[in-house]
Design a protein around this motif. Structure first.
Motif, PDB file in Angstrom:
ATOM      1  N   LEU A 106       0.858  -1.184   0.000  1.00 17.80           N
ATOM      2  CA  LEU A 106       0.000   0.000   0.000  1.00 17.80           C
ATOM      3  C   LEU A 106       0.890   1.230   0.000  1.00 17.80           C
ATOM      4  O   LEU A 106       1.793   1.344   0.832  1.00 17.80           O
ATOM      5  CB  LEU A 106      -0.908   0.024   1.237  1.00 17.80           C
ATOM      6  N   GLU A 107       0.650   2.122  -0.945  1.00 18.34           N
ATOM      7  CA  GLU A 107       1.413   3.361  -1.066  1.00 18.34           C
ATOM      8  C   GLU A 107       0.463   4.529  -0.854  1.00 18.34           C
ATOM      9  O   GLU A 107      -0.425   4.770  -1.682  1.00 18.34           O
ATOM     10  CB  GLU A 107       2.067   3.460  -2.440  1.00 18.34           C
ATOM     11  N   ILE A 108       0.635   5.228   0.255  1.00 18.24           N
ATOM     12  CA  ILE A 108      -0.209   6.391   0.522  1.00 18.24           C
ATOM     13  C   ILE A 108       0.215   7.511  -0.413  1.00 18.24           C
ATOM     14  O   ILE A 108       1.388   7.886  -0.458  1.00 18.24           O
ATOM     15  CB  ILE A 108      -0.123   6.807   1.996  1.00 18.24           C
ATOM     16  N   VAL A 109      -0.729   8.018  -1.177  1.00 15.54           N
ATOM     17  CA  VAL A 109      -0.462   9.096  -2.131  1.00 15.54           C
ATOM     18  C   VAL A 109      -0.412  10.402  -1.345  1.00 15.54           C
ATOM     19  O   VAL A 109      -1.427  10.851  -0.811  1.00 15.54           O
ATOM     20  CB  VAL A 109      -1.547   9.146  -3.231  1.00 15.54           C
ATOM     21  N   GLU A 110       0.765  10.978  -1.278  1.00 13.18           N
ATOM     22  CA  GLU A 110       0.961  12.226  -0.535  1.00 13.18           C
ATOM     23  C   GLU A 110       0.792  13.421  -1.468  1.00 13.18           C
ATOM     24  O   GLU A 110       0.965  13.309  -2.681  1.00 13.18           O
ATOM     25  CB  GLU A 110       2.361  12.255   0.097  1.00 13.18           C
ATOM     26  N   GLY A 111       0.469  14.559  -0.893  1.00  5.40           N
ATOM     27  CA  GLY A 111       0.441  15.802  -1.648  1.00  5.40           C
ATOM     28  C   GLY A 111      -0.882  16.183  -2.269  1.00  5.40           C
ATOM     29  O   GLY A 111      -0.919  17.062  -3.137  1.00  5.40           O
ATOM     30  N   LEU A 112      -1.987  15.560  -1.829  1.00  2.74           N
ATOM     31  CA  LEU A 112      -3.277  15.939  -2.411  1.00  2.74           C
ATOM     32  C   LEU A 112      -3.570  17.416  -2.189  1.00  2.74           C
ATOM     33  O   LEU A 112      -4.222  18.061  -3.020  1.00  2.74           O
ATOM     34  CB  LEU A 112      -4.412  15.091  -1.833  1.00  2.74           C
ATOM     35  N   GLU A 113      -3.073  17.959  -1.076  1.00  5.80           N
ATOM     36  CA  GLU A 113      -3.309  19.375  -0.775  1.00  5.80           C
ATOM     37  C   GLU A 113      -2.553  20.299  -1.728  1.00  5.80           C
ATOM     38  O   GLU A 113      -2.849  21.493  -1.810  1.00  5.80           O
ATOM     39  CB  GLU A 113      -2.925  19.686   0.683  1.00  5.80           C
ATOM     40  N   GLN A 114      -1.598  19.779  -2.476  1.00  4.78           N
ATOM     41  CA  GLN A 114      -0.822  20.584  -3.424  1.00  4.78           C
ATOM     42  C   GLN A 114      -1.488  20.675  -4.794  1.00  4.78           C
ATOM     43  O   GLN A 114      -1.062  21.467  -5.637  1.00  4.78           O
ATOM     44  CB  GLN A 114       0.583  20.009  -3.563  1.00  4.78           C
ATOM     45  N   LEU A 115      -2.515  19.871  -5.014  1.00  4.95           N
ATOM     46  CA  LEU A 115      -3.214  19.920  -6.298  1.00  4.95           C
ATOM     47  C   LEU A 115      -4.029  21.198  -6.406  1.00  4.95           C
ATOM     48  O   LEU A 115      -4.831  21.492  -5.517  1.00  4.95           O
ATOM     49  CB  LEU A 115      -4.185  18.735  -6.430  1.00  4.95           C
ATOM     50  N   PRO A 116      -3.857  21.953  -7.494  1.00  6.58           N
ATOM     51  CA  PRO A 116      -4.768  23.085  -7.677  1.00  6.58           C
ATOM     52  C   PRO A 116      -6.156  22.544  -7.994  1.00  6.58           C
ATOM     53  O   PRO A 116      -6.296  21.394  -8.420  1.00  6.58           O
ATOM     54  CB  PRO A 116      -4.180  23.831  -8.885  1.00  6.58           C
ATOM     55  N   PHE A 117      -7.177  23.346  -7.768  1.00  8.67           N
ATOM     56  CA  PHE A 117      -8.510  22.895  -8.172  1.00  8.67           C
ATOM     57  C   PHE A 117      -8.471  22.591  -9.658  1.00  8.67           C
ATOM     58  O   PHE A 117      -7.850  23.298 -10.442  1.00  8.67           O
ATOM     59  CB  PHE A 117      -9.577  23.950  -7.868  1.00  8.67           C
ATOM     60  N   TYR A 118      -9.134  21.492 -10.032  1.00  9.92           N
ATOM     61  CA  TYR A 118      -9.077  21.073 -11.425  1.00  9.92           C
ATOM     62  C   TYR A 118      -9.598  22.178 -12.335  1.00  9.92           C
ATOM     63  O   TYR A 118     -10.649  22.766 -12.097  1.00  9.92           O
ATOM     64  CB  TYR A 118      -9.867  19.780 -11.700  1.00  9.92           C
ATOM     65  N   ASN A 119      -8.841  22.447 -13.379  1.00  9.24           N
ATOM     66  CA  ASN A 119      -9.174  23.466 -14.366  1.00  9.24           C
ATOM     67  C   ASN A 119      -8.595  22.987 -15.688  1.00  9.24           C
ATOM     68  O   ASN A 119      -7.375  22.840 -15.813  1.00  9.24           O
ATOM     69  CB  ASN A 119      -8.565  24.812 -13.953  1.00  9.24           C
ATOM     70  N   GLU A 120      -9.445  22.744 -16.648  1.00  8.11           N
ATOM     71  CA  GLU A 120      -8.999  22.227 -17.940  1.00  8.11           C
ATOM     72  C   GLU A 120      -7.972  23.144 -18.614  1.00  8.11           C
ATOM     73  O   GLU A 120      -7.127  22.672 -19.382  1.00  8.11           O
ATOM     74  CB  GLU A 120     -10.213  22.032 -18.853  1.00  8.11           C
ATOM     75  N   GLU A 121      -8.018  24.428 -18.287  1.00  8.95           N
ATOM     76  CA  GLU A 121      -7.070  25.362 -18.900  1.00  8.95           C
ATOM     77  C   GLU A 121      -5.627  25.123 -18.462  1.00  8.95           C
ATOM     78  O   GLU A 121      -4.704  25.525 -19.168  1.00  8.95           O
ATOM     79  CB  GLU A 121      -7.481  26.809 -18.583  1.00  8.95           C
ATOM     80  N   ILE A 122      -5.402  24.486 -17.317  1.00  7.19           N
ATOM     81  CA  ILE A 122      -4.032  24.196 -16.887  1.00  7.19           C
ATOM     82  C   ILE A 122      -3.694  22.714 -17.035  1.00  7.19           C
ATOM     83  O   ILE A 122      -2.637  22.260 -16.601  1.00  7.19           O
ATOM     84  CB  ILE A 122      -3.766  24.660 -15.429  1.00  7.19           C
ATOM     85  N   ASP A 123      -4.575  21.980 -17.685  1.00  9.44           N
ATOM     86  CA  ASP A 123      -4.367  20.553 -17.895  1.00  9.44           C
ATOM     87  C   ASP A 123      -4.186  20.292 -19.381  1.00  9.44           C
ATOM     88  O   ASP A 123      -5.071  19.786 -20.057  1.00  9.44           O
ATOM     89  CB  ASP A 123      -5.565  19.764 -17.348  1.00  9.44           C
ATOM     90  N   GLY A 124      -3.009  20.631 -19.855  1.00 12.41           N
ATOM     91  CA  GLY A 124      -2.703  20.447 -21.270  1.00 12.41           C
ATOM     92  C   GLY A 124      -1.411  19.678 -21.422  1.00 12.41           C
ATOM     93  O   GLY A 124      -1.160  18.702 -20.724  1.00 12.41           O
ATOM     94  N   GLU A 125      -0.557  20.153 -22.331  1.00  7.31           N
ATOM     95  CA  GLU A 125       0.730  19.495 -22.540  1.00  7.31           C
ATOM     96  C   GLU A 125       1.574  19.523 -21.279  1.00  7.31           C
ATOM     97  O   GLU A 125       2.328  18.597 -21.010  1.00  7.31           O
ATOM     98  CB  GLU A 125       1.470  20.144 -23.706  1.00  7.31           C
ATOM     99  N   GLN A 126       1.469  20.604 -20.530  1.00  6.79           N
ATOM    100  CA  GLN A 126       2.161  20.700 -19.249  1.00  6.79           C
ATOM    101  C   GLN A 126       1.109  20.825 -18.161  1.00  6.79           C
ATOM    102  O   GLN A 126       0.236  21.676 -18.238  1.00  6.79           O
ATOM    103  CB  GLN A 126       3.088  21.905 -19.226  1.00  6.79           C
ATOM    104  N   VAL A 127       1.219  19.958 -17.185  1.00 10.12           N
ATOM    105  CA  VAL A 127       0.283  19.987 -16.059  1.00 10.12           C
ATOM    106  C   VAL A 127       1.056  20.361 -14.805  1.00 10.12           C
ATOM    107  O   VAL A 127       2.282  20.225 -14.770  1.00 10.12           O
ATOM    108  CB  VAL A 127      -0.437  18.632 -15.861  1.00 10.12           C
ATOM    109  N   PRO A 128       0.367  20.836 -13.797  1.00  2.82           N
ATOM    110  CA  PRO A 128       1.062  21.136 -12.546  1.00  2.82           C
ATOM    111  C   PRO A 128       1.836  19.903 -12.052  1.00  2.82           C
ATOM    112  O   PRO A 128       1.377  18.766 -12.189  1.00  2.82           O
ATOM    113  CB  PRO A 128      -0.078  21.499 -11.587  1.00  2.82           C
ATOM    114  N   GLU A 129       3.006  20.133 -11.474  1.00  2.93           N
ATOM    115  CA  GLU A 129       3.884  19.054 -11.028  1.00  2.93           C
ATOM    116  C   GLU A 129       3.166  18.097 -10.090  1.00  2.93           C
ATOM    117  O   GLU A 129       3.300  16.880 -10.198  1.00  2.93           O
ATOM    118  CB  GLU A 129       5.135  19.645 -10.358  1.00  2.93           C
ATOM    119  N   ALA A 130       2.383  18.626  -9.160  1.00  2.00           N
ATOM    120  CA  ALA A 130       1.671  17.770  -8.204  1.00  2.00           C
ATOM    121  C   ALA A 130       0.702  16.839  -8.927  1.00  2.00           C
ATOM    122  O   ALA A 130       0.593  15.656  -8.586  1.00  2.00           O
ATOM    123  CB  ALA A 130       0.927  18.619  -7.174  1.00  2.00           C
TER     124      ALA A 130
END
Length: 183
Positions: free
Chosen positions: A36-60
């Motif tokens: 089991l691998e606990i996925v860390e960093g959920l708080e670092q995700l920006p709110f989902y926005n299709e405009e920032i989900d393209g060829e480059q996505v936020p690192e988190a």
């Protein structure tokens, strides 16, 4: 026997969260052949926005997508906030559902467990997480859900609660998407 990797999404961000402790206990007591691998960093995700989900996505988002994509299963361990799943969990599912039809959660067996200090034990949050993950393309194992009331029972120490959680994990790990053939 091959190793089964389970990505664990914890719906509470508090360091001392009971649900985080449940996730850690499940991780530490995982059956042989299961990681089991606990996925860390959920708080670092920006709110989902299709405009920032393209060829480059936020690192988190890229990191969390990668971790879930490399897992064989997804387990959510979450409380309930105001009768539904925590926003951080909903946002993570949104990120994991993209790109549409090919997101990291698509076709992954998915189950929800957790506790909340109410008589309902997080039942509504767990149902909402299952519904969202199903729409996102996960293979939701609804009969695996454990919504444990955290009232008058120490969910970390109670043997019956721990047995239910371990059984849920085992069901998730043992899930076989291939239909059995009748002989």
């Amino acid at each position: 026997m091959s190793e089964t990797r389970v990505a664990v999404l914890v719906g509470s961000l508090r360091a001392d969260s009971l649900n985080r402790k449940l996730a850690e206990k499940l991780r530490d007591e995982a059956p042989d052949g299961v990681t089991l691998e606990i996925v860390e960093g959920l708080e670092q995700l920006p709110f989902y926005n299709e405009e920032i989900d393209g060829e480059q996505v936020p690192e988190a988002a890229a990191r969390i997508r990668g971790q879930v994509a490399h897992a064989d299963r997804v387990l959510v361990v979450t409380p309930e906030y105001n009768g539904t799943m925590p926003a951080v969990l909903n946002n993570a599912i949104d990120w994991l559902s993209r790109p549409y039809g090919a997101g990291a959660i698509v076709a992954k067996p998915f189950a929800v467990v957790g506790t909340t200090p109410t008589p309902y034990g997080g039942r509504w949050a767990h149902a909402d997480a299952n519904r969202s993950a199903n729409i996102a393309g996960a293979v939701v194992l609804e009969d695996v859900t454990v919504s444990q009331p955290g009232i008058e029972v120490d969910v970390l120490a109670d043997g019956e609660v721990q047995a239910k959680l371990q059984a849920a994990l085992r069901s998730l790990v043992d899930y076989d998407p291939a239909p059995s053939s009748a002989a």
